[in-house]
Design an enzyme around this catalytic site. Structure first.
Site, PDB file in Angstrom:
ATOM      1  N   LYS A 139      10.169  16.948   5.249  1.00  0.00           N
ATOM      2  CA  LYS A 139       9.218  16.537   4.215  1.00  0.00           C
ATOM      3  C   LYS A 139       8.039  17.499   4.164  1.00  0.00           C
ATOM      4  CE  LYS A 139       6.589  12.624   2.403  1.00  0.00           C
ATOM      5  NZ  LYS A 139       6.295  11.175   2.505  1.00  0.00           N
ATOM      6  N   SER A 173      -0.654  14.341  -4.197  1.00  0.00           N
ATOM      7  CA  SER A 173      -1.832  13.673  -3.633  1.00  0.00           C
ATOM      8  C   SER A 173      -2.957  14.668  -3.395  1.00  0.00           C
ATOM      9  CB  SER A 173      -1.465  12.967  -2.325  1.00  0.00           C
ATOM     10  OG  SER A 173      -0.947  13.893  -1.377  1.00  0.00           O
ATOM     11  N   GLY A 220      -3.126   2.736  -0.398  1.00  0.00           N
ATOM     12  CA  GLY A 220      -2.933   3.792  -1.378  1.00  0.00           C
ATOM     13  C   GLY A 220      -1.667   3.544  -2.170  1.00  0.00           C
ATOM     14  N   GLY A 273       1.620   2.981   0.109  1.00  0.00           N
ATOM     15  CA  GLY A 273       1.486   1.738   0.859  1.00  0.00           C
ATOM     16  C   GLY A 273       1.648   0.522  -0.022  1.00  0.00           C
TER      17      GLY A 273
END
Length: 311
Positions: free
Chosen positions: A182, A254, A10, A13
């Protein structure tokens, strides 16, 4: 020289792979069966300066897992376990680093890979996938690495090559604390942008001020209780959240991208994790957003009226 194997090609990555490659590290992509037999072009990385860098990487498949020296997992959270199960020949000595969004997978991965060194990575770099094998690095941020089991503690030395490639990278013995920090941002930005089909920066428009404030308060209460004595102040959290929104203003989360494209989201590992750990705290906005996204996911999986089911 050790090869870093990326599981999950993705946006993030691919950016991490590109950054490592630029520093002379060897990088390979562990690909799924649907990629077998396809032509694998060079990864085209658009850097922060806007230049294009062509990155050579080695395509790997599950039968190559016996040679994996270090596995970085960037798959969607709901695919992590199935993807790891495919790597039947993964050596027990190979460290596995989970970089997936959200929380709630640690115990299941420990049960699946009881002997492997397990670590978690928290990476706050911005990344956007513009098309297959074309990704854009949209922003730099902190990266944290830490152990999920006793064996993982022996791999703190991985911080050095990661820092050389990514910039600010540190070891955190309590990596769950950084995961929750996060999560506290994602649990606000992702469901709100997904439900309203907007970019991150639009959250700061006046029409969202009330719901943004309510959701921020809910998320802070849950995360602060989980953090205990390590909890940041509400003011510090609010500043951090707004800073991320501003820095990624033109980006799409996302979850927004997944929902807009009719794909399954990671809502169960973000808002779902929040709801599971609310333990009596009032979280009505989080619940409403969770329910709405699950409803839309369910509608995407049902056939349209009058459509014939495949035998």
């Amino acid at each position: 020289m050790m090869e870093w194997t990326i599981l999950g090609a993705g946006a993030l990555g691919c950016v991490i792979a590109g950054q490592l490659h630029q520093k002379g590290e060897q990088v390979g992509f562990m690909l799924s069966e649907r990629h077998r037999g396809h032509f694998h072009p060079k990864l085209d990385l658009i850097t922060l300066s806007g230049s294009h860098q062509l990155i050579n990487s080695q395509p790997r498949f599950p039968e190559h897992s016996r040679k994996v020296e270090c596995l970085l997992v960037f798959t969607k959270a709901y695919n992590v376990l199935d993807a790891l199960k495919e790597l039947r020949h993964l050596p027990k000595s190979t460290p596995v680093i989970l970089f997936n969004n959200g929380m709630g997978l640690t115990e299941q991965v420990k049960a699946l890979l009881p002997d492997n060194p397990l670590l978690a990575g928290v990476c706050n770099h911005g990344a956007m996938k513009e098309q297959d094998w074309l990704v854009r690095h949209t922003g730099k941020g902190e990266t944290w690495l830490g152990p999920l089991n006793e064996a993982g503690k022996a791999w703190a030395h991985l911080v050095k090559p990661l820092a050389a490639a990514l910039g600010h990278t540190e070891w955190g013995d309590d990596i769950a604390l950084h995961q929750r920090r996060k999560l506290a941002v994602n649990a606000v930005m992702n469901p709100l942008t997904a439900c309203n089909n907007i970019s991150n920066g639009q959250l700061l428009e006046p029409r969202f001020s009330e719901v943004l404030e309510q959701l921020t308060d809910e998320v802070y209460q849950v995360i602060a209780r989980l953090d205990g004595n390590d909890a940041e102040t509400k003011e510090a959290y609010r500043r951090r959240l707004h800073q991320v929104i501003e820095q990624t203003a033109t980006n799409s989360s996302s979850m927004q991208q997944d929902l807009a494209c009719g794909r399954k989201t990671e809502i169960d590992y973000i808002s779902g994790y929040m709801l599971t750990h609310a333990d009596g705290l009032p979280v009505p906005v989080s619940q409403q957003l969770y329910d709405e996204i699950k409803k839309r996911e369910d509608s995407m999986q049902r056939p349209a009226p009058g459509a014939k089911r495949q035998a």
